[in-house]
Enzyme design. Structure first.
Site, mmCIF file in Angstrom:
data_model
loop_
_atom_site.group_PDB
_atom_site.id
_atom_site.type_symbol
_atom_site.label_atom_id
_atom_site.label_comp_id
_atom_site.label_asym_id
_atom_site.label_seq_id
_atom_site.Cartn_x
_atom_site.Cartn_y
_atom_site.Cartn_z
ATOM 1 N N CYS A 309 0.697 -1.209 -0.088
ATOM 2 C CA CYS A 309 -0.020 -0.082 0.017
ATOM 3 C C CYS A 309 1.003 1.244 0.139
ATOM 4 C CB CYS A 309 -0.957 0.067 1.004
ATOM 5 S SG CYS A 309 -0.173 -0.003 2.640
ATOM 6 N N GLN A 310 0.420 2.220 0.652
ATOM 7 C CA GLN A 310 1.168 3.457 0.858
ATOM 8 C C GLN A 310 2.598 3.571 1.761
ATOM 9 O OE1 GLN A 310 0.956 5.742 -1.503
ATOM 10 N NE2 GLN A 310 2.361 7.141 -0.856
#
Ligand SMILES: [Fe+2]
Length: 385
Positions: A309-310
């Site tokens: 993800c981030q």
């Protein structure tokens, strides 16, 4: 009267038991799916469950309302505008539900969701005025509910919280969440007062336009399995298994592991499509965490999966969910796409992705304690001698 707030640390939700000590009638508001927890409370005090009320159709956790109402022969109540596939008692704005000497006065406060209601608790022998209000995801402590969970409207949320702020200062506020993804700036306390929020909630000092802009921009990602959870709570799907209910250990790997694993492994990017379009690790495929349960058939069980993800939080929860669903070969990429970019690795992007990014990383993107990795690194052995 009897009043109890029940906090669920895992999803950051609050449910409530309100009862009359005189008539022994009780109401439960926003019950969690773990409905067994309410049984001793009702039994030990001899309460009879008359109403089960969902303040709205939840999108971040499976509601126990249908189950609890059926088990007790209680009335299942929702606002009259709720679009669900099961029978319920429709509540109208201004309606009062009698509960012994108490009155539960319904206030329609849309914004987070169109059918959201707040419930004013009035105890006439004590006072003609309400002493508390259960606000669902309209007014939260230090925040308001986000408007992007299906049919929400930031302008309606402005109207709703303005309406709530016209209540007297002393009214105690009990929200549907104390943490979790339904807001982005919650204080973490499980209750507050109208007077305190009117004075110190930053959002409540804004005019309509900046308020709407604030709610529309910089929203956290949609919660894990939101699509499946919302459909289950509307009664159009039966996916109660779509909640993460365990914390299986998941190995965390660094960004260096990605190149070794591809193309044999699937690099599963669980961010929102908007984030994925802007920048991604080449070769990643996008299934947002909100759609994970409803798109499981796109994720093969016979290939290694790396979630990303981030920064590593959403990917860990997604990997844990896949493990919970029986996927055996799942790891999560620590540091995520940000670490990849910061290391100067090549980034892929879709040209159309312009303008400011609407998705913000939030401390409350997940409720509860975030265990970063349940697998301990090996302990180095002591040198001989
Ligand atoms: Fe909600």
């Amino acid at each position: 009267m009897y009043f109890k707030q029940i906090l669920d640390e895992r999803c950051g939700c609050a449910s409530y038991l309100i009862a009359s000590r005189q008539s022994h009638e009780a109401a439960i508001v926003d019950p969690s799916i773990e409905t067994e927890q309410y049984e001793p409370l009702l039994r030990e005090r001899g309460f009879h469950l008359r109403y089960v009320i969902d303040t709205h159709v939840h999108a971040d956790h499976i509601s126990g309302a249908q189950r609890l109402a059926a088990q007790h022969g209680a009335e299942l109540c929702l606002h009259e505008s709720a679009r669900v596939g099961y029978e319920f008692r429709p509540l109208a704005n201004g309606e009062e539900l009698p509960l012994g000497q108490l009155k539960l006065r319904i206030l329609h406060t849309p914004g987070h969701r169109p059918e959201l209601i707040s419930i004013l608790v009035v105890n006439p022998p004590r006072s003609p005025e309400p002493s508390m209000v259960l606000t669902g995801d309209s007014l939260l402590v230090g925040d308001v509910g986000r408007p992007d969970f299906g049919g929400g409207d930031p302008s309606a949320q402005f109207e709703s919280v303005s309406k709530l702020l016209r209540l007297p200062d002393w009214v105690a506020v009990f929200p549907g969440h104390f943490e979790g993804p339904c807001g982005k700036g919650m204080c973490g306390r499980p209750s507050t007062t109208i007077g305190f929020e009117r004075l110190y909630s930053p959002l409540l000092h804004m005019d309509r336009e900046p308020f709407v802009a604030e709610l529309t921009n910089g929203v956290p990602a949609r919660p894990l399995n939101m699509t499946a959870i919302e459909a289950t709570n509307r009664g159009v799907a039966d996916m109660a298994w779509a909640m993460l209910t365990s914390s299986p250990p998941v190995e965390e790997v660094g960004i260096d592991a990605i190149e070794f694993a591809l193309p044999n492994a699937i690099l599963l990017d669980v961010r929102e499509p908007e984030e994925f379009a802007r920048e991604r690790v080449p070769g990643a495929v996008n299934v947002p965490q909100a759609d994970l349960a409803t798109r499981l058939d796109e994720i093969p069980r016979d290939r290694p999966i790396m979630t990303i993800c981030q920064s590593g939080s959403r990917s860990l929860r997604s990997a844990q969910f896949l493990r919970q669903q029986g996927y055996e070969n799942v790891v999560t990429v620590g540091g995520g796409t940000r670490a990849w970019r910061d290391a100067g690795r090549p980034i892929e992007s879709t040209e159309a992705a312009a303008g400011p990014l609407r998705i913000a990383d939030s401390e409350w993107a997940h409720a509860g304690v975030l265990t970063t990795n349940a697998i301990e690194p090996p302990v180095p052995s002591l040198p001989p001698g």
